[in-house]
Write a protein that holds these residues in place. Structure first.
Motif, PDB file in Angstrom:
ATOM      1  N   GLN A 364      27.594  40.279  43.910  1.00 28.28           N
ATOM      2  CA  GLN A 364      27.746  40.539  42.611  1.00 28.28           C
ATOM      3  C   GLN A 364      29.227  40.633  42.203  1.00 28.28           C
ATOM      4  OE1 GLN A 364      24.758  43.519  41.936  1.00 28.28           O
ATOM      5  NE2 GLN A 364      23.388  42.272  41.063  1.00 28.28           N
ATOM      6  N   ALA A 367      30.842  37.483  42.813  1.00 27.83           N
ATOM      7  CA  ALA A 367      30.436  36.413  41.324  1.00 27.83           C
ATOM      8  C   ALA A 367      31.361  36.842  40.140  1.00 27.83           C
ATOM      9  CB  ALA A 367      28.988  36.436  41.240  1.00 27.83           C
ATOM     10  N   MET A 368      31.295  38.410  39.968  1.00 31.07           N
ATOM     11  CA  MET A 368      32.172  38.805  38.799  1.00 31.07           C
ATOM     12  C   MET A 368      33.673  38.431  38.815  1.00 31.07           C
ATOM     13  SD  MET A 368      32.932  42.697  37.824  1.00 31.07           S
ATOM     14  CE  MET A 368      31.017  43.187  37.834  1.00 31.07           C
ATOM     15  N   GLU A 370      34.944  36.002  40.552  1.00 26.10           N
ATOM     16  CA  GLU A 370      34.986  34.433  40.548  1.00 26.10           C
ATOM     17  C   GLU A 370      34.931  34.061  38.974  1.00 26.10           C
ATOM     18  OE1 GLU A 370      32.098  32.935  43.033  1.00 26.10           O
ATOM     19  OE2 GLU A 370      33.455  32.847  44.821  1.00 26.10           O
ATOM     20  N   TYR A 371      34.026  34.465  38.355  1.00 30.53           N
ATOM     21  CA  TYR A 371      33.915  34.437  36.775  1.00 30.53           C
ATOM     22  C   TYR A 371      35.269  34.588  35.909  1.00 30.53           C
ATOM     23  CZ  TYR A 371      32.405  34.785  32.059  1.00 30.53           C
ATOM     24  OH  TYR A 371      32.329  34.628  30.510  1.00 30.53           O
ATOM     25  N   ARG A 372      35.556  35.568  36.469  1.00 34.87           N
ATOM     26  CA  ARG A 372      37.101  36.154  35.535  1.00 34.87           C
ATOM     27  C   ARG A 372      38.082  35.400  35.815  1.00 34.87           C
ATOM     28  NH1 ARG A 372      38.421  36.910  31.094  1.00 34.87           N
ATOM     29  NH2 ARG A 372      40.043  38.358  30.664  1.00 34.87           N
ATOM     30  N   SER A 374      37.931  32.284  36.476  1.00 36.83           N
ATOM     31  CA  SER A 374      37.579  31.136  35.734  1.00 36.83           C
ATOM     32  C   SER A 374      37.982  31.176  34.255  1.00 36.83           C
ATOM     33  CB  SER A 374      36.365  30.778  35.935  1.00 36.83           C
ATOM     34  OG  SER A 374      36.025  29.664  35.072  1.00 36.83           O
ATOM     35  N   GLU A 375      37.636  32.376  33.823  1.00 41.83           N
ATOM     36  CA  GLU A 375      38.082  32.529  32.450  1.00 41.83           C
ATOM     37  C   GLU A 375      39.629  32.681  32.110  1.00 41.83           C
ATOM     38  OE1 GLU A 375      35.824  32.997  29.384  1.00 41.83           O
ATOM     39  OE2 GLU A 375      34.702  31.805  31.117  1.00 41.83           O
TER      40      GLU A 375
END
Length: 384
Positions: A364, A367-368, A370-372, A374-375
């Motif tokens: 988790q 994933a957090m 990696e998402y940030r 990307s943003e």
């Protein structure tokens, strides 16, 4: 006509009566002195009595033992047993004093003889267990079990076995045997204590709570009990009662780092951020070992206060204490994300996290990150 021999006999009898009366008076006075804690004076009176009966020697032994004159007490018991080896109660008192004073070989021999004579006596098996335990002999456990087999209500033997089972993490056995002992004596504080610990260790916190509450009702107030009860309430999501008990613990022992830490976490969850800060800082000041968990909690506390600069400082301190604190590494990036305007700088913090934990970290958290990342890349691209 007056008979000289009869006169001498009468005088001798009168003298003996007077002597007996005088001795009885001394014994009564010695007993009175002993009753009010003046054992030394009682001993002096008893030592003056001649000849000494078994009763006098036993009174001497009792007073000598209370006065700390263990060598003299052992000699007094031994004199009685030398003349009357079948005096069981005297043998028990003598054996217990042998155990207390470390004369384990003699004590072993004495209780072994008693076991041979009285094979169904649970107390003799228990005392043999105490001797073996002091000798670091594994047979101690056997004798405790034998005591319970002979008397299933033997509180002291049950406690010894339960403590061993708790140490071995055999929690179900510890709980079952503790409850067996408590069926006979519901207010046995030693068994209640290990029962509460067994429930806590096996995560049965709902069952642990009434056990700790009962200990407190029996006057067993201690930092240990309040800490255990506080943690049990915390695990059952009753934060108010958890905080109340941790505070009671600190009233008794205010230099306990773990208690301050737990209280700080609870106040944080309750939204009382100032009190959380106070206790977490106190925890760090007291603790003498690595305090990365405390620094992490303080960082989270400042993050909740939206003081991201200070939050980052404490996440950095957590990482200095323990460079392998994954949560601190990610939380530092999140705090940087909220504090810095330069997105490229923020991006570097997330990359530092992924560089270390991309293949081994928490899914988790990865994933957090990696998402940030990307943003942030999108935001940087749009800004250019």
């Amino acid at each position: 006509m007056y008979n000289l021999k009869e006169g001498i006999l009468i005088i001798a009898l009168l003298f003996q009566v007077c002597l007996t009366v005088a001795q009885e008076d001394k014994i009564k006075l010695a007993d009175s002195l002993s009753a009010v804690g003046k054992q030394k004076n009682a001993i002096q009176l008893l030592e003056d009595i001649q000849p000494k009966t078994d009763n006098i020697y036993l009174k001497l032994a009792k007073n000598q033992r209370a006065e700390g004159l263990t060598e003299e007490a052992l000699q007094s018991y031994a004199k009685v047993l030398a003349k009357n080896p079948d005096r069981v109660l005297t043998a028990i008192d003598y054996g217990e004093l042998l155990i207390e004073t470390g004369r384990l070989v003699k004590a072993d021999s004495l209780f072994n003889d008693l076991i041979v004579k009285y094979p169904d006596n649970a107390n003799f098996r228990y005392r043999m267990g105490l001797i073996k335990e002091k000798q670091h002999d594994k047979m101690a456990e056997y004798f405790y079990y034998r005591a319970i087999a002979l008397d299933s209500t033997h509180q002291a033997a049950i406690y010894k076995i339960v403590k061993t089972q708790l140490k071995r993490k055999q929690f179900s056995n510890a709980i079952e045997l503790s409850n067996l002992g408590l069926d006979t004596n519901p207010n046995n504080v030693s068994l209640l204590s290990v029962l509460g610990q067994a429930y806590s260790a096996s995560s049965q916190y709902e069952k642990a709570i009434p056990v700790y509450e009962k200990l407190l009702s029996l006057g067993q107030e201690s930092a240990f009990i309040y800490d255990r009860l506080g943690f049990a309430y915390y695990r059952t999501d009753d934060l108010a009662k958890a905080a109340e008990n941790f505070k009671s613990s600190l009233d008794i022992e205010d230099r306990n780092s773990a208690t301050h830490y737990n209280l700080g976490k609870i106040y944080n969850q309750m939204g009382d951020l100032k009190k959380a800060e106070q206790h977490l800082l106190m925890s760090i000041l007291i603790k003498k070992q690595p305090v990365d968990a405390e620094f992490l909690s303080l960082g989270l506390n400042y993050k909740d206060q939206k003081d991201y600069k200070k939050a980052m400082e404490y996440f950095e301190l957590a990482l200095e204490e323990n460079p392998d604190n994954e949560r601190a590494l990610l939380e530092r990036a999140i705090a940087a994300d909220a504090y810095f305007k330069n997105k490229r700088s923020v991006l570097s913090y997330y990359h530092k996290y992924l560089d270390k934990y991309e293949t081994i970290g928490n899914e988790q958290m990865i994933a957090m990150a990696e998402y940030r990342i990307s943003e942030l890349k999108k935001e940087i691209h749009l800004a250019e």
